[in-house]
Design a protein around this motif. Structure first.
Motif, PDB file in Angstrom:
ATOM      1  N   VAL A  21       5.180   7.109  -0.932  1.00 15.22           N
ATOM      2  CA  VAL A  21       4.076   6.853  -0.011  1.00 15.22           C
ATOM      3  C   VAL A  21       4.328   7.553   1.324  1.00 15.22           C
ATOM      4  O   VAL A  21       3.397   8.009   1.987  1.00 15.22           O
ATOM      5  N   SER A  22       5.582   7.690   1.709  1.00 15.23           N
ATOM      6  CA  SER A  22       5.931   8.298   2.996  1.00 15.23           C
ATOM      7  C   SER A  22       5.773   9.822   3.025  1.00 15.23           C
ATOM      8  O   SER A  22       5.884  10.433   4.082  1.00 15.23           O
ATOM      9  N   MET A  49      -4.188  -0.301   4.186  1.00 10.97           N
ATOM     10  CA  MET A  49      -3.376   0.766   3.601  1.00 10.97           C
ATOM     11  C   MET A  49      -1.888   0.436   3.632  1.00 10.97           C
ATOM     12  O   MET A  49      -1.106   1.051   2.927  1.00 10.97           O
ATOM     13  N   THR A  50      -1.489  -0.530   4.454  1.00 10.74           N
ATOM     14  CA  THR A  50      -0.077  -0.921   4.527  1.00 10.74           C
ATOM     15  C   THR A  50       0.132  -2.348   4.023  1.00 10.74           C
ATOM     16  O   THR A  50       1.179  -2.940   4.266  1.00 10.74           O
ATOM     17  N   ARG A  51      -0.847  -2.874   3.310  1.00  9.27           N
ATOM     18  CA  ARG A  51      -0.781  -4.249   2.819  1.00  9.27           C
ATOM     19  C   ARG A  51       0.401  -4.485   1.884  1.00  9.27           C
ATOM     20  O   ARG A  51       0.980  -5.558   1.851  1.00  9.27           O
ATOM     21  N   TYR A  52       0.729  -3.481   1.083  1.00  4.43           N
ATOM     22  CA  TYR A  52       1.831  -3.611   0.131  1.00  4.43           C
ATOM     23  C   TYR A  52       2.998  -2.751   0.600  1.00  4.43           C
ATOM     24  O   TYR A  52       2.793  -1.632   1.078  1.00  4.43           O
ATOM     25  N   PRO A  53       4.216  -3.236   0.443  1.00  2.00           N
ATOM     26  CA  PRO A  53       5.371  -2.421   0.833  1.00  2.00           C
ATOM     27  C   PRO A  53       5.452  -1.141  -0.013  1.00  2.00           C
ATOM     28  O   PRO A  53       5.100  -1.148  -1.196  1.00  2.00           O
ATOM     29  N   ASP A  54       5.897  -0.072   0.603  1.00  2.00           N
ATOM     30  CA  ASP A  54       6.012   1.212  -0.093  1.00  2.00           C
ATOM     31  C   ASP A  54       6.825   1.098  -1.382  1.00  2.00           C
ATOM     32  O   ASP A  54       6.544   1.790  -2.363  1.00  2.00           O
ATOM     33  N   GLU A  55       7.814   0.201  -1.405  1.00  2.00           N
ATOM     34  CA  GLU A  55       8.679   0.059  -2.576  1.00  2.00           C
ATOM     35  C   GLU A  55       7.895  -0.331  -3.824  1.00  2.00           C
ATOM     36  O   GLU A  55       8.317  -0.041  -4.944  1.00  2.00           O
ATOM     37  N   PHE A  80      -0.087   3.370  -8.462  1.00  2.00           N
ATOM     38  CA  PHE A  80      -0.072   2.155  -9.255  1.00  2.00           C
ATOM     39  C   PHE A  80       1.149   1.349  -8.881  1.00  2.00           C
ATOM     40  O   PHE A  80       2.128   1.865  -8.348  1.00  2.00           O
ATOM     41  N   ARG A  81       1.041   0.059  -9.121  1.00  3.54           N
ATOM     42  CA  ARG A  81       2.125  -0.879  -8.853  1.00  3.54           C
ATOM     43  C   ARG A  81       2.160  -1.882  -9.984  1.00  3.54           C
ATOM     44  O   ARG A  81       1.203  -2.000 -10.749  1.00  3.54           O
ATOM     45  N   ARG A  82       3.249  -2.600 -10.085  1.00  6.61           N
ATOM     46  CA  ARG A  82       3.383  -3.637 -11.115  1.00  6.61           C
ATOM     47  C   ARG A  82       2.455  -4.794 -10.770  1.00  6.61           C
ATOM     48  O   ARG A  82       2.472  -5.307  -9.655  1.00  6.61           O
ATOM     49  N   TYR A  83       1.639  -5.197 -11.726  1.00  9.72           N
ATOM     50  CA  TYR A  83       0.766  -6.363 -11.578  1.00  9.72           C
ATOM     51  C   TYR A  83       1.418  -7.560 -12.275  1.00  9.72           C
ATOM     52  O   TYR A  83       1.474  -8.645 -11.731  1.00  9.72           O
ATOM     53  N   ASP A  84       1.895  -7.317 -13.485  1.00 14.35           N
ATOM     54  CA  ASP A  84       2.740  -8.268 -14.199  1.00 14.35           C
ATOM     55  C   ASP A  84       3.587  -7.459 -15.170  1.00 14.35           C
ATOM     56  O   ASP A  84       3.555  -6.224 -15.154  1.00 14.35           O
TER      57      ASP A  84
END
Length: 172
Positions: A21-22, A49-55, A80-84
């Motif tokens: 993201v950076s 846009m910064t609601r979720y951590p970049d990790e 994409f990010r892990r949802y479950d």
């Protein structure tokens, strides 16, 4: 005089890269996305846009993909990010305003799905806002199932959820 959009770039003209993201190439797309959200919804969306951590958007559970033209200009992207455990959540699907209506968002979605499948996800979840009819149309056109009443006024629903079950590629 009407302007005509340039033809879509050929696959050879596009490079798909996974970046954090950076990465400085991500910032213009996220800035334009936040500006558009702010205009459509009447409130400052830059904090979203910064609601979720970049990790959350890094391997092994997530990722950020950009489509780059030959000279390295980012024209579209998504994350994409892990949802479950078995589900990835698509976020920040975006095409630069100068490059829209050329099939790039479809390509971003296909690449995100491919990468999510490679990471072991079997389902995709996503939401879009009620004032984003283009996104709603894109998700319907790319095989996503709406998890809401499509006949209802989107403004009465809030975020519009979709899902898609990923199939395992056939081996020939």
């Amino acid at each position: 005089m009407t302007s005509v959009a340039p033809p879509p770039p050929s696959p050879a003209e596009l490079t798909v890269v996974e970046v954090p993201v950076s990465d400085p190439r991500v910032k213009p797309l996220l800035r334009e996305l936040a500006d558009e959200y702010s205009t459509r919804y009447g409130e400052d969306a830059h904090a979203e846009m910064t609601r979720y951590p970049d990790e959350e958007f890094t391997a092994p559970h997530g990722g950020v993909l950009l489509l780059l033209l030959e000279h390295g200009e980012p024209v579209a992207g998504g994350a994409f990010r892990r949802y479950d455990e078995t589900t990835a959540e698509l976020k920040r699907i975006w095409t630069h305003s100068a490059h829209r209506r050329r099939g790039l968002a479809r390509r971003v979605i296909a690449e995100l799905e491919r990468e999510a499948r490679a990471r072991g996800y079997r389902r995709i979840h996503l939401t879009t806002g009620p004032r984003q009819p283009e996104a709603r149309g894109l998700y319907l056109a790319t095989g996503y199932t709406p998890l809401f009443d499509t006949k209802a006024d989107p403004e009465t629903i809030g975020p519009l959820p979709f899902e898609k079950h990923l199939t395992t590629p056939s081996r020939t």
